[in-house]
Each structure stands twice: as structure tokens, then as C-alpha cells.
Write a protein that holds these residues in place. Structure first.
Motif, PDB file in Angstrom:
ATOM      1  N   GLU A 121      73.958   2.461  33.187  1.00 59.12           N
ATOM      2  CA  GLU A 121      74.036   1.041  33.520  1.00 59.12           C
ATOM      3  C   GLU A 121      75.068   0.785  34.605  1.00 59.12           C
ATOM      4  OE1 GLU A 121      74.422  -3.335  31.347  1.00 59.12           O
ATOM      5  OE2 GLU A 121      74.875  -1.522  30.204  1.00 59.12           O
ATOM      6  N   LYS A 122      76.192   1.466  34.515  1.00 55.21           N
ATOM      7  CA  LYS A 122      77.269   1.279  35.494  1.00 55.21           C
ATOM      8  C   LYS A 122      76.855   1.754  36.884  1.00 55.21           C
ATOM      9  CE  LYS A 122      80.579   4.205  35.142  1.00 55.21           C
ATOM     10  NZ  LYS A 122      81.740   4.970  34.623  1.00 55.21           N
ATOM     11  N   GLY A 123      76.092   2.831  36.940  1.00 56.76           N
ATOM     12  CA  GLY A 123      75.769   3.421  38.236  1.00 56.76           C
ATOM     13  C   GLY A 123      74.437   3.019  38.828  1.00 56.76           C
ATOM     14  N   LEU A 124      73.617   2.279  38.054  1.00 58.85           N
ATOM     15  CA  LEU A 124      72.273   1.963  38.529  1.00 58.85           C
ATOM     16  C   LEU A 124      72.260   1.124  39.792  1.00 58.85           C
ATOM     17  CD1 LEU A 124      70.019   1.294  35.418  1.00 58.85           C
ATOM     18  CD2 LEU A 124      69.829   3.112  37.102  1.00 58.85           C
ATOM     19  N   LYS A 125      73.203   0.195  39.917  1.00 56.18           N
ATOM     20  CA  LYS A 125      73.179  -0.711  41.066  1.00 56.18           C
ATOM     21  C   LYS A 125      73.210   0.075  42.375  1.00 56.18           C
ATOM     22  CE  LYS A 125      75.273  -4.970  42.817  1.00 56.18           C
ATOM     23  NZ  LYS A 125      75.486  -4.553  44.206  1.00 56.18           N
ATOM     24  N   THR A 126      74.119   1.052  42.468  1.00 56.65           N
ATOM     25  CA  THR A 126      74.217   1.851  43.688  1.00 56.65           C
ATOM     26  C   THR A 126      72.931   2.610  43.942  1.00 56.65           C
ATOM     27  OG1 THR A 126      76.598   2.124  43.407  1.00 56.65           O
ATOM     28  CG2 THR A 126      75.472   3.713  44.819  1.00 56.65           C
ATOM     29  N   ILE A 127      72.394   3.216  42.886  1.00 59.08           N
ATOM     30  CA  ILE A 127      71.203   4.047  43.049  1.00 59.08           C
ATOM     31  C   ILE A 127      69.973   3.204  43.358  1.00 59.08           C
ATOM     32  CG2 ILE A 127      69.647   5.603  41.817  1.00 59.08           C
ATOM     33  CD1 ILE A 127      72.152   6.635  40.328  1.00 59.08           C
ATOM     34  N   LEU A 128      69.843   2.054  42.695  1.00 60.05           N
ATOM     35  CA  LEU A 128      68.658   1.224  42.893  1.00 60.05           C
ATOM     36  C   LEU A 128      68.649   0.515  44.230  1.00 60.05           C
ATOM     37  CD1 LEU A 128      68.163  -0.302  39.332  1.00 60.05           C
ATOM     38  CD2 LEU A 128      66.958   1.613  40.375  1.00 60.05           C
ATOM     39  N   GLU A 129      69.818   0.368  44.837  1.00 61.45           N
ATOM     40  CA  GLU A 129      69.872  -0.244  46.163  1.00 61.45           C
ATOM     41  C   GLU A 129      69.623   0.765  47.275  1.00 61.45           C
ATOM     42  OE1 GLU A 129      73.613  -2.209  46.419  1.00 61.45           O
ATOM     43  OE2 GLU A 129      72.968  -3.953  45.255  1.00 61.45           O
ATOM     44  N   ASP A 130      69.579   2.035  46.901  1.00 59.13           N
ATOM     45  CA  ASP A 130      69.307   3.091  47.863  1.00 59.13           C
ATOM     46  C   ASP A 130      67.915   2.864  48.472  1.00 59.13           C
ATOM     47  OD1 ASP A 130      68.316   5.668  48.869  1.00 59.13           O
ATOM     48  OD2 ASP A 130      70.147   6.492  48.013  1.00 59.13           O
ATOM     49  N   ALA A 131      67.809   3.034  49.769  1.00 58.84           N
ATOM     50  CA  ALA A 131      66.531   2.806  50.450  1.00 58.84           C
ATOM     51  C   ALA A 131      65.440   3.749  49.951  1.00 58.84           C
ATOM     52  CB  ALA A 131      66.714   2.980  51.958  1.00 58.84           C
ATOM     53  N   LYS A 132      65.833   4.909  49.388  1.00 55.17           N
ATOM     54  CA  LYS A 132      64.851   5.876  48.921  1.00 55.17           C
ATOM     55  C   LYS A 132      64.436   5.640  47.474  1.00 55.17           C
ATOM     56  CE  LYS A 132      67.205   9.631  49.742  1.00 55.17           C
ATOM     57  NZ  LYS A 132      68.473   8.957  50.076  1.00 55.17           N
ATOM     58  N   ALA A 133      65.033   4.628  46.814  1.00 56.21           N
ATOM     59  CA  ALA A 133      64.746   4.415  45.400  1.00 56.21           C
ATOM     60  C   ALA A 133      63.278   4.107  45.174  1.00 56.21           C
ATOM     61  CB  ALA A 133      65.606   3.286  44.835  1.00 56.21           C
ATOM     62  N   SER A 134      62.645   3.390  46.078  1.00 61.34           N
ATOM     63  CA  SER A 134      61.236   3.076  45.947  1.00 61.34           C
ATOM     64  C   SER A 134      60.730   2.460  47.232  1.00 61.34           C
ATOM     65  CB  SER A 134      60.998   2.117  44.776  1.00 61.34           C
ATOM     66  OG  SER A 134      59.617   1.854  44.626  1.00 61.34           O
ATOM     67  N   ASP A 135      59.456   2.669  47.503  1.00 63.97           N
ATOM     68  CA  ASP A 135      58.828   2.024  48.645  1.00 63.97           C
ATOM     69  C   ASP A 135      57.999   0.824  48.197  1.00 63.97           C
ATOM     70  OD1 ASP A 135      59.875   3.855  50.407  1.00 63.97           O
ATOM     71  OD2 ASP A 135      58.232   5.259  50.131  1.00 63.97           O
ATOM     72  N   THR A 136      58.155   0.431  46.942  1.00 60.81           N
ATOM     73  CA  THR A 136      57.390  -0.671  46.395  1.00 60.81           C
ATOM     74  C   THR A 136      58.345  -1.775  45.967  1.00 60.81           C
ATOM     75  OG1 THR A 136      57.481   0.173  44.147  1.00 60.81           O
ATOM     76  CG2 THR A 136      55.694   0.978  45.533  1.00 60.81           C
ATOM     77  N   VAL A 137      57.768  -2.855  45.430  1.00 61.64           N
ATOM     78  CA  VAL A 137      58.593  -3.969  44.959  1.00 61.64           C
ATOM     79  C   VAL A 137      59.454  -3.538  43.785  1.00 61.64           C
ATOM     80  CG1 VAL A 137      58.531  -6.270  43.937  1.00 61.64           C
ATOM     81  CG2 VAL A 137      56.943  -5.687  45.787  1.00 61.64           C
ATOM     82  N   LYS A 138      58.910  -2.684  42.931  1.00 58.96           N
ATOM     83  CA  LYS A 138      59.626  -2.240  41.741  1.00 58.96           C
ATOM     84  C   LYS A 138      60.568  -1.076  42.063  1.00 58.96           C
ATOM     85  CE  LYS A 138      57.704  -4.771  38.412  1.00 58.96           C
ATOM     86  NZ  LYS A 138      58.485  -5.659  37.523  1.00 58.96           N
ATOM     87  N   LYS A 139      61.755  -1.098  41.450  1.00 54.20           N
ATOM     88  CA  LYS A 139      62.678   0.024  41.518  1.00 54.20           C
ATOM     89  C   LYS A 139      62.519   0.804  40.222  1.00 54.20           C
ATOM     90  CE  LYS A 139      64.479  -1.438  45.410  1.00 54.20           C
ATOM     91  NZ  LYS A 139      64.185  -0.759  46.668  1.00 54.20           N
ATOM     92  N   ARG A 140      62.246   2.073  40.338  1.00 57.62           N
ATOM     93  CA  ARG A 140      61.866   2.852  39.169  1.00 57.62           C
ATOM     94  C   ARG A 140      62.888   3.926  38.817  1.00 57.62           C
ATOM     95  NH1 ARG A 140      57.118   1.101  41.290  1.00 57.62           N
ATOM     96  NH2 ARG A 140      55.381   0.774  39.834  1.00 57.62           N
ATOM     97  N   ILE A 141      63.002   4.164  37.520  1.00 57.92           N
ATOM     98  CA  ILE A 141      63.692   5.350  37.032  1.00 57.92           C
ATOM     99  C   ILE A 141      62.716   6.090  36.142  1.00 57.92           C
ATOM    100  CG2 ILE A 141      64.750   4.127  35.062  1.00 57.92           C
ATOM    101  CD1 ILE A 141      67.149   6.089  35.438  1.00 57.92           C
ATOM    102  N   TYR A 142      62.586   7.392  36.383  1.00 59.79           N
ATOM    103  CA  TYR A 142      61.701   8.239  35.586  1.00 59.79           C
ATOM    104  C   TYR A 142      62.550   9.011  34.583  1.00 59.79           C
ATOM    105  CZ  TYR A 142      57.872   7.218  38.815  1.00 59.79           C
ATOM    106  OH  TYR A 142      56.901   6.583  39.553  1.00 59.79           O
ATOM    107  N   VAL A 143      62.090   9.017  33.334  1.00 59.83           N
ATOM    108  CA  VAL A 143      62.844   9.611  32.233  1.00 59.83           C
ATOM    109  C   VAL A 143      62.011  10.716  31.591  1.00 59.83           C
ATOM    110  CG1 VAL A 143      64.106   9.119  30.094  1.00 59.83           C
ATOM    111  CG2 VAL A 143      63.888   7.347  31.844  1.00 59.83           C
ATOM    112  N   PRO A 144      62.614  11.843  31.222  1.00 56.80           N
ATOM    113  CA  PRO A 144      61.841  12.945  30.631  1.00 56.80           C
ATOM    114  C   PRO A 144      61.162  12.562  29.318  1.00 56.80           C
ATOM    115  CG  PRO A 144      64.029  13.686  31.275  1.00 56.80           C
ATOM    116  CD  PRO A 144      64.031  12.197  31.394  1.00 56.80           C
TER     117      PRO A 144
END
Length: 641
Positions: free
Chosen positions: A114-137
Motif C-alpha cells: 500500500e505504501k509503495g503502490l503510488k510510485t509504481i502505479l504512476e510509472d508510465a509502464k504500469a499500464s497502457d490502458t485506463v486501469k492500473k493493474r497488479i498481477y498476483v500469483p
């Protein structure tokens, strides 16, 4: 123009400057930054000296240091900065090393939580779509629940659970909806890791080991250990150490350094955590067996290994236009095969779309991309050494690294488990078994990779049953892994210093080999005239392994001189790579040069560059450090010897 609020004196000598931060930055930029890049560099034509009472700030370096100190104060929210004169006059090597230790590592640290998601989700490579995704095993139900609980807290945030069995077809299906891959959670928080820097917000495969070397030197063993834990998590839940934790990297790994990472972290610990060692060692053995030693995959008929990434279609992470030349060539061949050529002719873009959809099948192009993804798995993206041939090569580098695994396993089991290591599932490994495996690999490397006439190891094309004779820094990885005999090492060192030594360090490959292998004029970033931190670091340690201290110090000096010279001239710049022939960070091959774009101050440098600087300083003698701070030209310095 006077922009100092005050100069604090001690016995008439200025000890400290008290400055209005915003006003002084604005004045410095207005007067000294003539090219408008918000840095003070040697390319600027503005003033180069300021004097206040008894103290004069003179030259590009000191002015840029003042700007950097003000930028740090601004970043900390200060309106007024009290800057010691000792900071302005700090020697270049001491300043670079201190900034790495005190600022850069922390600025490069990330967590997937939760603390680190903001930085990662704002990354230009996080997604090329409207949704920002995290994939979980599929296998990590705790992470699934953790991130599902966060979905409502973030706009346009979506949690995707990966299937139990990840296939190349599945990975291709999500290439247009990419996302970050989760890493280890511990007590409700993400286990931290260091990223390379710039546009890279992922945990990269081999970058992480070299960053770990620097972290250990700087007393950050805790962070290095956390990175090992994240690697072990990847093996357990994704089946391999990933190229990086992005969804489109699920089908490939990177050069294996886990055994070295485990060994160096464990031996740097004050209180030895043998339970951690046992768990990490078991996971590393699992990687060795499942990723590298499965026959007819990364283990070939020669008994030696290769890089072999799976995946389907065009690698999606490449910059736009990267494959234009090869795709144009295949489109033209396809059009020429059509019965009514002019009427049915496809544009290149139409050909790409039909190829990606599966409407057009082309096994030759499929194989090109197998080689290309394997090249990226090798970490050397890209090089003429591996272009359109990587999957057919028993490379010197991968076999050296796996030999190092085998000898590390032998060492760790012998020293810390009395020669017998029992896994959590009851399987027993002995140090003798690993000694035998290493010995067999050394024999095969000498049979297939060693060229007696040339006095060097070379990659071996097992499809053509011939050595490549391509001169690359990777040919010298055996020195780091302690494979050659003393006699072999002597010849290798002579070749290294003759063929790959440049003014700024070790070349990634020789000019002659590139000219022979290249099929066009496109410069590959892992070739002449470029140099890279991991090659330098492995060469220094390899030379020291065989007693070549003088050569190690010279090469370390050349590399650190180039870094220091560029940092002094260019506002502290520490980038991803260098042109080691012209000794400049102004590199534009392929992806440009990460770490050169910043305003006022770099707060992170670049991961493995930072590590190489810290390791290099450990290798240099005191007199060479003094020469480094004087910026003594290496050609002048070493021509005396």
C-alpha cells in the motif's frame, strides 16, 4: 550579484553559508545555467565564480555542488539553508560516495504494498490502458487478499490473479494490459528492493545482485538480504527469477547470481542466520534444477547451458520502431510470395497486425524473436554477439555463472552444513556432489568454449558446432568464477588488457568483432564503444582472484575517473552506461541513457553504477584515490608504468 544572506565566520574564516534557498537557486540558474537544463555544467557559458567576503566559489564543480546542496535543502522543505564550506570543498570521490550511501540507495528503494503502490502505479509502464493493474500469483492467497482489500482505495486500480499454470499464450494475451507483479509481503508490508533508477521501477534480475554488492559495502546488508528474499519469492511463486517484476517478463529470467548474492549477504551478517541460509540455499538449488538444468531447454546436448526465453510474438516492452528493419524485411518477403503481389501487398503495419493475430505464420520470424527474447534474458539487450543467434549459443557468461552456483553450493554446504545439506522435503545434497558437477562443467567449457590458439573462451554455436570468436567482456567471466588454470588466466589477462581496455575502462566488446558481426550500422548498446558497470565489477574481482592487483586497480581507476570526470563536469550526473572510448555519458544508442534527465540534482544516480563506484573505491590504493580527486588523466597516469 550578492545572493548570500550571511556568511558565518570563525576567527575571520568563513565556515558556513546561510542562504535563502529559492532566491539563491534562481540566481544561480539565471547566471550560470545558460543552456536552460537546470544544471550547471561545463557546457554552460555563464559565470564560473562567485566571491563573498573572504570566500570564493569558483569553477563548474563547486558551483554545481552549491546548486545540489540547495536542491537538497529545497527537497527537505527548507526556506533557508546552512551549508558548511566543507561541503562545497568536498573532494569529488568523497562526495559521490557519500551521496550514494546517504541518499541514492534510499531514493532507489521500492516496495510493492500500500505504501509503495503510488510510485509504481504512476510509472508510465504500469499500464497502457485506463486501469492500473497488479498481477498476483495463484499460489499466494495472502497477497491476493491484501491487494483485493486495496482496490477500493485507488482509482482505476485492478488486481488480477495469475492462472495456476502460466503459458506463453496467456502472457501474450495480457501484453496489452500490462502491470506490476507482486513481490514478498511480510507482516503486512512489502519486502523492499532497489530499482535501477530513472524509468525503471521494477526489481531487475542481475541488476539486483550488483546493487547488493554496493549495499553490503555501505552497511545496508538488511536491504541486500530483503532483495534475496524477493528473489526466493519469485522462484517459489513465478517459477524463476524474473527479468523484472512486470507482467510481460513472466516468460523469461535473467543472468543467475543468486548463489553469490546469498553467500555474500550471509557472510556480511553480524549474527549469522543459518535458518535463513538453509531456506535460501534450498530455493537456489531449486532454481538451478528447474530453470537451468532441464534437458533440451536451457541445458543443451553439449552438457552446457544457454539462454532460452519462451514467449510468443514481438516483445512488447521495446521502444517504438525497434524492430522496424527486421519487420520490413519479413513483410517484403511475404509480399513477394503473394500470387498477385501488387494487388494484395501489405504495409508493414498490416503485416505486423496479421502476424501478431496469428493470421500470418512465419517460422523464421518466430525464431528471430526466440533469439531476441533469449538475448534479453541474457541481460545483454542488445548486442551483435547475440543478434539472431542467442538461443543457439552455449555462452561463456551463462556457463560461468552456473559453475559459480555449483562451487558456491559446494562451499556453503561444506562450511555451514558439515558437508551434508538436507532440504525441507528430506532430499540430501553433499558438497562432494557439487564439486563433481563443477568439475564436469569445467571440462566441458574447456572442450567447447576454450580456444587454445587465441588464449580465450568464446561462445559456442552448438547448431553449427563452431566457436564464434566474438571478443566480448563476457568471455572473461571465468576469471570471476575461478574457472581457468593459472596458465589460462595469464593469457586471458593479456588479451583483456590488449583487446578490451579503453581509456574509461573495459569495453563491452571489441570494435573488430562488431564490424565483423554487424549486418547494418545500428549501434547496439552492449557493444563497442560502450562500457557497463557489471562487466567492470566482475573483471576487477576476477583479476584479483588470480593475483592481478595492478591490473585491477588500473581498470578500476579508469572507470572511476570517467564517472568522476563526468560528475564534476555535469552536475553530479551518474547514468546507466558510458561510451568508454570517448569517456562520456552522452550516449544515444538504442534506449538513450537513463539517469541523465534531472533538474538541479540527481537524487538516485543509477543502481549498478552506484555499486561500481563503491566497489572501485575499495580496490583503489590511497595514492590512486588522490589522483582521482585531481582528475589525473589515466593515459598520463598509467603511461608511466
Amino acid at each position: 550579484m550578492l545572493f548570500f544572506l550571511a556568511a558565518c565566520k570563525n576567527n575571520g574564516e568563513v565556515k558556513e553559508l546561510e542562504l535563502n534557498v529559492e532566491e539563491t537557486i534562481d540566481n544561480l540558474i539565471a547566471l550560470a545555467d545558460t543552456d536552460g537544463d537546470k544544471k550547471i555544467t561545463k557546457d554552460d557559458k555563464g559565470v564560473k565564480s562567485y566571491k563573498y567576503e573572504l570566500y570564493e566559489i569558483d569553477g563548474t564543480y563547486k558551483l554545481s555542488v552549491l546548486l545540489q546542496e540547495l536542491a537538497l535543502a529545497k527537497n527537505e522543505g527548507k526556506k533557508v539553508a546552512r551549508i558548511p564550506i566543507s561541503r562545497i570543498e568536498e573532494s569529488p570521490s568523497a562526495r559521490i560516495s557519500r551521496m550514494i550511501k546517504e541518499y541514492y540507495w534510499d531514493d532507489l528503494t521500492r516496495t510493492v504494498d500500500e505504501k509503495g503502490l503510488k510510485t509504481i502505479l504512476e510509472d508510465a509502464k504500469a499500464s497502457d490502458t485506463v486501469k492500473k493493474r497488479i498481477y498476483v500469483p495463484y499460489t499466494d492467497t495472502i497477497a491476493q487478499q491484501y491487494f483485493k482489500n486495496l482496490e477500493s482505495k485507488y482509482n482505476n486500480f485492478l488486481v488480477e490473479v495469475l492462472p495456476e499454470h502460466i503459458t506463453p499464450q496467456y502472457v501474450k494475451s495480457i501484453n496489452k494490459v500490462p502491470g506490476i507483479l507482486s513481490l514478498k509481503l511480510e507482516d503486512g508490508e512489502g519486502v523492499p528492493f532497489v530499482v535501477p533508477g530513472g524509468r525503471f521501477n521494477e526489481m531487475y534480475g542481475w541488476d539486483s545482485y550488483f546493487e547488493g554488492v554496493g549495499l553490503i559495502i555501505d552497511g545496508r546488508t538488511d536491504l541486500a538480504k530483503a532483495m534475496v528474499d524477493n528473489f526466493c519469492y519469485q522462484i517459489e511463486h513465478y517459477g524463476k527469477i524474473l527479468n523484472a517484476n512486470r507482467s510481460y517478463y513472466l516468460t523469461r529470467t535473467q543472468p543467475p547470481f543468486l548463489s553469490s548474492f546469498i553467500r555474500e549477504v550471509f557472510e556480511a551478517q553480524g549474527v549469522k542466520d543459518t535458518a535463513w541460509l538453509a531456506s535460501s540455499l534450498e530455493t537456489a538449488i531449486k532454481e538451478y534444477e528447474k530453470v537451468w538444468m532441464e534437458k533440451d531447454k536451457r541445458l543443451t546436448s553439449t552438457g552446457l547451458n544457454r539462454y532460452l526465453a519462451s514467449g510468443i510474438g514481438i516483445p512488447p516492452e521495446t521502444e517504438e520502431g525497434h524492430f522496424n528493419e527486421i519487420l520490413t524485411e519479413f513483410a517484403e518477403k511475404y509480399n513477394a510470395s503473394l500470387p498477385n503481389f501488387e494487388k494484395n501487398k501489405l504495409t508493414v503495419q498490416e503485416y505486423i497486425e496479421k502476424y501478431e493475430s496469428g493470421e500470418i505464420e512465419d517460422k523464421a520470424l518466430d525464431m528471430y524473436f526466440v533469439h531476441d527474447r533469449s538475448l534479453r534474458e541474457s541481460g545483454h539487450d542488445t548486442s551483435w554477439r547475440l543478434d539472431n543467434v542467442c538461443a543457439y549459443l552455449n555462452t561463456v557468461d551463462i556457463n560461468s555463472l552456473i559453475y559459480k552456483y555449483e562451487t558456491d553450493f559446494e562451499y556453503l554446504i561444506n562450511k555451514y552444513f558439515k558437508g551434508n545439506f538436507k532440504t525441507s522435503k528430506g532430499k540430501v545434497y553433499t558438497s562432494g556432489q557439487w564439486n563433481k558437477k563443477a568439475g564436469e562443467r569445467k571440462e566441458l567449457m574447456n572442450k567447447f568454449l576454450w580456444n587454445e590458439n587465441a588464449g580465450s573462451y568464446f561462445d559456442y554455436n552448438f547448431m553449427k558446432a563452431v566457436g564464434t570468436n566474438f571478443q566480448s567482456a563476457t568471455n572473461f567471466f571465468p576469471l570471476w568464477a575461478k574457472i581457468p588454470t593459472k596458465e589460462q588466466a595469464e593469457r586471458m589477462v593479456q588479451n583483456l588488457m590488449k583487446d578490451l581496455k579503453a581509456k574509461g575502462g573495459i569495453l563491452a566488446s571489441s570494435k573488430e568483432s562488431v564490424e565483423k558481426a554487424a549486418t547494418n550500422d545500428i549501434q547496439r548498446q552492449w557493444d563497442y564503444p560502450y562500457g557497463w558497470a557489471p562487466h567492470q565489477m566482475l573483471m576487477w574481482v576476477g583479476l584479483k582472484n588470480y593475483g592481478y592487483e595492478k591490473e585491477a586497480r588500473e581498470l578500476a581507476y579508469r572507470w572511476l575517473w570517467m564517472i568522476t570526470r563526468n560528475a564534476v563536469d555535469y552536475n553530479g550526473t551518474i547514468p546507466e552506461k558510458y561510451d568508454v572510448v570517448n569517456c562520456t555519458h552522452k550516449v544515444y544508442a538504442e534506449y538513450g541513457n537513463v539517469g541523465t534527465e534531472f533538474d538541479y540534482i540527481t537524487t538516485s544516480g543509477f543502481g549498478w553504477m552506484n555499486a561500481s563506484y563503491q566497489l572501485g573505491l575499495k580496490i583503489l590504493s590511497e595514492d590512486l584515490v588522490n589522483e582521482l580527486n585531481l582528475l589525473t588523466d589515466p593515459e598520463t597516469l598509467f603511461s608511466k608504468e
